[in-house]
Design an enzyme around this catalytic site. Structure first.
Site, PDB file in Angstrom:
ATOM      1  N   PHE A 149       0.850  -1.187   0.000  1.00 28.35           N
ATOM      2  CA  PHE A 149       0.000   0.000   0.000  1.00 28.35           C
ATOM      3  C   PHE A 149       0.881   1.230   0.000  1.00 28.35           C
ATOM      4  CE2 PHE A 149      -4.458   1.258   1.297  1.00 28.35           C
ATOM      5  CZ  PHE A 149      -5.054   0.451   0.367  1.00 28.35           C
ATOM      6  N   GLN A 263      -7.166  15.276   3.416  1.00 34.95           N
ATOM      7  CA  GLN A 263      -6.454  14.482   2.425  1.00 34.95           C
ATOM      8  C   GLN A 263      -7.246  14.374   1.121  1.00 34.95           C
ATOM      9  OE1 GLN A 263      -5.892  10.045   2.798  1.00 34.95           O
ATOM     10  NE2 GLN A 263      -3.796  10.755   2.984  1.00 34.95           N
ATOM     11  N   HIS A 265      -7.586  12.186  -2.142  1.00 40.10           N
ATOM     12  CA  HIS A 265      -7.208  10.891  -2.682  1.00 40.10           C
ATOM     13  C   HIS A 265      -6.894  11.074  -4.153  1.00 40.10           C
ATOM     14  CE1 HIS A 265      -7.314   6.704  -3.817  1.00 40.10           C
ATOM     15  NE2 HIS A 265      -7.327   6.375  -2.543  1.00 40.10           N
ATOM     16  N   LEU A 275     -14.543   6.894  -5.168  1.00 35.17           N
ATOM     17  CA  LEU A 275     -13.164   6.481  -5.023  1.00 35.17           C
ATOM     18  C   LEU A 275     -12.800   5.203  -5.757  1.00 35.17           C
ATOM     19  CD1 LEU A 275     -11.117   7.868  -3.277  1.00 35.17           C
ATOM     20  CD2 LEU A 275     -11.347   5.988  -1.704  1.00 35.17           C
ATOM     21  N   GLU A 278      -6.826   2.618  -3.478  1.00 30.56           N
ATOM     22  CA  GLU A 278      -5.394   2.579  -3.655  1.00 30.56           C
ATOM     23  C   GLU A 278      -4.959   1.152  -3.976  1.00 30.56           C
ATOM     24  OE1 GLU A 278      -3.493   5.214  -1.028  1.00 30.56           O
ATOM     25  OE2 GLU A 278      -1.791   3.900  -0.764  1.00 30.56           O
ATOM     26  N   ARG A 309      -0.235   9.412  -0.442  1.00 27.25           N
ATOM     27  CA  ARG A 309      -1.361  10.016  -1.141  1.00 27.25           C
ATOM     28  C   ARG A 309      -1.179  11.488  -1.457  1.00 27.25           C
ATOM     29  NH1 ARG A 309      -6.309   6.995   1.917  1.00 27.25           N
ATOM     30  NH2 ARG A 309      -5.954   5.035   0.843  1.00 27.25           N
ATOM     31  N   HIS A 377     -11.050  13.328   0.538  1.00 27.64           N
ATOM     32  CA  HIS A 377     -11.249  11.943   0.920  1.00 27.64           C
ATOM     33  C   HIS A 377     -11.263  11.717   2.423  1.00 27.64           C
ATOM     34  CE1 HIS A 377     -10.871   7.678   0.935  1.00 27.64           C
ATOM     35  NE2 HIS A 377      -9.652   7.691   1.412  1.00 27.64           N
ATOM     36  N   ARG A 412      -2.409  11.066   6.107  1.00 29.92           N
ATOM     37  CA  ARG A 412      -2.639   9.697   6.549  1.00 29.92           C
ATOM     38  C   ARG A 412      -2.147   8.728   5.493  1.00 29.92           C
ATOM     39  NH1 ARG A 412      -6.458   5.992   5.314  1.00 29.92           N
ATOM     40  NH2 ARG A 412      -7.821   7.429   4.203  1.00 29.92           N
TER      41      ARG A 412
END
Lengths: 598, 345
Positions: A149, A263, A265, A275, A278, A309, A377, A412
């Site tokens: 990730f 944040q 995305h 979305l 990821e 991100r 996001h 994050r």
């Protein structure tokens, strides 16, 4: 349809808490003892808190209030997974590496003691979820599968296909039903009743009857999720992620923290902002610009598409701003190309994503690249809490995206949000359960309830010049997206603040046309808009004051990180309708400040 | 569908939404309101409804939350079929409309009605509780978090699809048995029970199964397949229901309910004669006493009207019954082999 008394393994030592007496308490709670814990919000954090509190002391009376059915909560939309250094996939993964990745990802704004709690609890919480029935995807050796990730040094993201959040939420909901937690579904929280430095409980509206009701409680936990929906059409969030908990706490005098950090995305669908996980990049998807170039090689040559991100979002936005995007009536966009993965992998590992692309964009990722652009996001900021979820008002807690411990700092990492709600949901639930046995709050005065009811009614008064909440909501999202979005600068933010100010004034003219009591969603959406407006001001003010670029907060007029002046949390206190800003130092630990490169 | 897509190829047009309205505080009975708005192609029904609520009639009431097809809030009946408004394209619905350009929108059926398109979801939750729709872990709670269970990918595959369920209640709305009996367990609960029963981490398999074979349980399903047809996540719900039945017969035999015995009697007849011996079917299903008590008057009437089925000895075995038996035997052996293979793994 009467539900049979739920079986439970609770010892019979606590006869006050049988199913039947709890039903009575539910019906006549005004005349009875206060609840031990009232949890606002039925997402991952709220349900975990409820379950853990039940486990800590099975005799407690716990109520979970949610404005929707808990199984609808936005936790269900989390697709990617939850990070934990289980070392199932990469045998050399350690909790320390997870801690470092998280701190580095946060651009060193996270409190290091909190991150340590988060990451060291992670393997335990993932196993606990497994033990209670979460269907994790598996590896060949039958252990929980993990995948890479963004921003993580090792593949440590535990997942269930691309429905991780959904399955976790379902499992927690099922377990709460098993344990006999009391749900007040479709109740909208309105106000925290505070007596000096201690809370008396909560005032909420029963959506189904329109009645304003008091919930006297020894402790209140806010777990209402984030506020990123204030970006409205440029947000991946559910319509209800309007920061209700934060706004209620803020107005009750509880400080908020780091609100300017929102944040974006990198990969939201072009038309709807929805979305694309990821995980799609984790599985090996490419980001491609209109010139057919995998442009991430210019921004993060090592990690490529799997950079953190904030960096990837900025890269996309830059590509678009510099004219290397595709053009369409719905706005400029770039391509997320999954075709080289092949139909099998897309179908087995990213089925939901494929479905979404087909429903909302009319694109099948097996045959065509997916049109994407950055979308608001996640809100790193929230109610200022300590490592146990406590706020400055005694008996009031916050957990999950609603709170800010802070473990995410300025940015994050993917896979850490589910972890956050689980770990801190549990810690907060336990802390509240322990506190609940020690206090007895004073009663909520009836006048407070009447006042609230009166306030709601006032929205329905006919007025000469009126505004529609829908227009205001769209304008708010538009101005925030344009002025307090990914790239920020003083003049734009000032415009944003002025716009929010005028929207607040226009809000005074908003009229609720539905004058009924039963299921008045018109009124609800107006109340949600009010919460968003209150919070939008803090986001914009914070963005203006913080004259540096850190994590998700990028000032084009201050493009570098300024640790000397700004290595600190921003704290907002409600002061006569406007936010008053103060600061709080960041808790450091093992890791010294470093430049953040990928 | 291709023909009608040609019909609706235009990029924007007027669309009428005929929406079921009912406010219990004001209206004595439900009625329909027509909203005609100009829409562009590619818009979903939910976005159209949102537009109506924001700009035309703010009193229109419906649930919506994630708008991305994962929360299950916005299930409603669109052109007589229960589905999620957020994943349904207006242009697709125009193709299905009975009246050109008019899309009919109603609340879910089989659940108590609250207002406009909003129905009460508590009955579904109540049934989930009644039938223990949760994993009751084999591991005692005190030991949770220390060790993960080992679960094979094959086991995960069995319930993978079932865990897609978002509790939108579309299947509940379309279920034909629920129309007749509100107490019926309902497809969603059967699906979830199946998922829990298939989970090796669960410790109350038998107990849950015992609940499912009671009255209004798994044997009440009439295999109409409406639930599977309407499922917004394309979950093979009927496979789950059949799975529970097979499991029930395997573990509990046919003693539980008339449903199971009925199925067994059918099987017997087909094997022996290739056709039904209807005269003794009720006896074999529900017992002699029940049949005499409940069916004797009907039998007498049937005799008077000369509508009785032939007495059992006269039901002759069909031609080619030998080959049918052979085929059935073969099938049975395949099934056992499959089972052995599965358990062997």
């Amino acid at each position: 349809m009467k539900a049979r008394a739920s079986r439970s393994r609770r010892p019979a030592l606590f006869p006050t808490s049988t199913s039947a007496t709890r039903q009575l308490r539910k019906d006549f709670r005004l005349f009875m003892k206060p609840f031990d814990i009232v949890i606002v919000g039925g997402g991952g954090a709220g349900l975990y808190a409820a379950m853990e509190a039940m486990k800590t002391n099975p005799g407690l009376n716990i109520a979970v209030l949610s404005k929707i059915y808990p199984n609808r909560s936005h936790t269900s939309a989390a697709q990617g997974g939850a990070n934990a250094a289980l070392a199932n996939k990469a045998k050399d993964d350690t909790v320390e590496m997870h801690i470092f990745d998280t701190i580095k990802g946060s651009d060193y704004l996270a409190d290091q003691d909190a991150v340590e709690v988060l990451c060291s609890e992670a393997p335990k919480i993932i196993r606990e979820l497994d033990n209670m029935g979460t269907p994790w995807s598996r590896m060949d050796d039958k252990t929980i599968a993990q995948r890479p990730f963004g921003g993580a040094g090792r593949p440590r993201c535990c997942y269930c296909a691309d429905k991780t959040g959904h399955t976790i939420l379902q499992t927690l909901y099922e377990q709460c039903l098993r344990k006999g937690v009391f749900f007040f579904n479709e109740y909208f929280a309105l106000e925290l009743s505070v007596d000096g430095s201690r809370s008396r409980g909560l005032i909420a509206m029963n959506i189904k009857t329109g009645k304003v009701e008091a919930f006297p409680a020894k402790t209140v936990i806010f777990a209402t999720g984030g506020y990123a929906k204030m970006y409205w059409n440029r947000s991946s969030n559910a319509a209800g992620n309007t920061g209700d908990g934060q706004a209620i706490a803020y107005r009750a005098g509880i400080p908020l923290k780091d609100m300017e950090f929102v944040q974006f995305h990198p990969t939201g669908l072009r038309k709807s902002g929805l979305l694309v996980t990821e995980g799609a990049r984790g599985e090996g998807g490419y980001l491609v610009n209109a010139e057919g170039e995998r442009f991430m090689k210019r921004y993060a040559p090592e990690k490529m598409e799997l950079g953190p991100r904030d960096l990837v979002s900025r890269s996309l936005e830059t590509e678009i701003l510099e004219g290397r995007g595709f053009d369409s009536p719905a706005g400029k966009y770039l391509h997320l190309d999954l075709r080289h993965l092949g139909a099998d992998i897309i179908k087995s590992r990213l089925p939901q994503i494929r479905e979404m692309c087909m429903y909302f964009e009319g694109v099948d990722p097996i045959d065509e690249p997916v049109p994407v652009r950055p979308t608001a996001h996640y809100s790193m900021g929230g109610i200022d809490t300590d490592n146990f979820g406590r706020t400055i008002i005694e008996g009031v807690y916050a957990a999950g995206e609603c709170g800010c411990v802070s473990v995410h700092g300025a940015n994050r990492l993917g896979g850490n949000s589910l972890l956050d709600i689980l770990v801190f949901g549990r810690i907060t639930g336990r802390a509240a359960a322990e506190e609940a046995s020690q206090f007895n709050p004073s009663a909520i005065p009836a006048s407070e309830v009447d006042e609230k009811e009166h306030e709601l009614r006032s929205f329905m008064q006919p007025r000469g010049h009126y505004e529609r909440y829908g227009t205001l909501r769209e304008d708010l999202g538009h101005t925030l997206g344009a002025n307090v979005g990914i790239f920020r600068e003083a003049s734009k933010i000032k415009q944003g603040i002025a716009d929010v100010e005028s929207l607040r004034e226009r809000f005074g003219h908003v009229r609720v046309f539905d004058t009924g009591d039963v299921y008045n969603t018109n009124l609800l959406q107006v109340l949600e808009l009010k919460n968003m407006l209150d919070l939008a001001e803090t986001v914009a003010e914070g963005a203006l004051v913080r004259e540096e670029s850190r994590g998700s907060h990028t000032r084009t007029d201050f493009p570098t990180r300024d640790d000397e002046k700004w290595h600190k949390h921003t704290i907002y206190t409600y002061d006569g309708g406007r936010p008053k800003l103060t600061y709080k130092p960041v808790t450091m630990g093992r890791y010294e400040l470093q430049e953040r490169t990928y | 569908m291709s023909d009608s897509t040609i019909q609706h190829h235009e990029e924007s047009r007027d669309v009428t939404f005929r929406v079921h309205r009912f406010n219990p505080q004001v209206d004595s009975k439900p009625y329909f309101d027509d909203y005609t708005i100009k829409l562009e192609k590619g818009i979903t029904v939910l976005r159209a409804l949102n537009y109506i609520k924001e700009h035309v009639d703010s009193t229109l009431t419906f649930r919506a939350f994630c708008q991305a097809g994962i929360c299950g809030s916005c299930a409603m009946r669109i052109n007589n079929m229960s589905k999620l408004a957020c994943t349904t394209q207006v242009w697709d619905e125009l193709d299905k409309a009975r009246e050109p350009g008019v899309i009919k929108i109603e609340p879910l059926r089989n659940l108590p009605h609250i207002k406009d398109l909003v129905v009460e979801m508590d009955p579904v939750v109540g049934k989930m509780k009644k039938y223990s729709n949760w994993v009751d872990s084999r591991m005692p709670e005190e030991q949770w978090g220390k060790k993960e269970f080992l679960v094979s990918e094959e086991e995960f595959q069995i319930y993978d699809k079932a865990t897609d369920c978002i509790l939108c209640a579309s299947c509940v709305s379309e279920c034909t048995i629920l129309r007749a009996h509100k107490e019926y367990v309902s497809p969603v609960v059967l699906l979830r029970s199946y998922r829990m029963n298939a989970d090796s981490r669960d410790g109350i398999h038998d107990q849950r199964l015992a609940g499912l074979v009671q009255d209004h349980g798994v044997w009440d399903c009439t295999h109409c397949y409406r639930c599977q047809e309407t499922c917004v996540k394309n979950i093979p719900i009927m496979d789950a229901i059949h799975g529970i039945r097979e499991d029930a017969i395997e573990r509990r035999g046919t003693k539980d309910t008339s449903g199971a015995r009925h199925a067994e009697a059918f099987m017997d007849d087909i094997e022996k004669k290739g056709r039904l011996v209807e005269a003794t079917l009720p006896i074999r299903t529900n017992g002699l006493a029940w049949t005499l008590k409940n069916l004797l008057p009907m039998a007498v009437k049937m005799i008077i009207k000369r509508r009785t089925p032939p007495p059992p000895p006269l039901v002759k075995a069909s031609k080619g019954i030998q080959s049918l038996r052979k085929e059935m035997k073969e099938m049975a052996s395949h099934v056992t082999k499959d089972h052995e293979k599965k358990s062997g793994e």
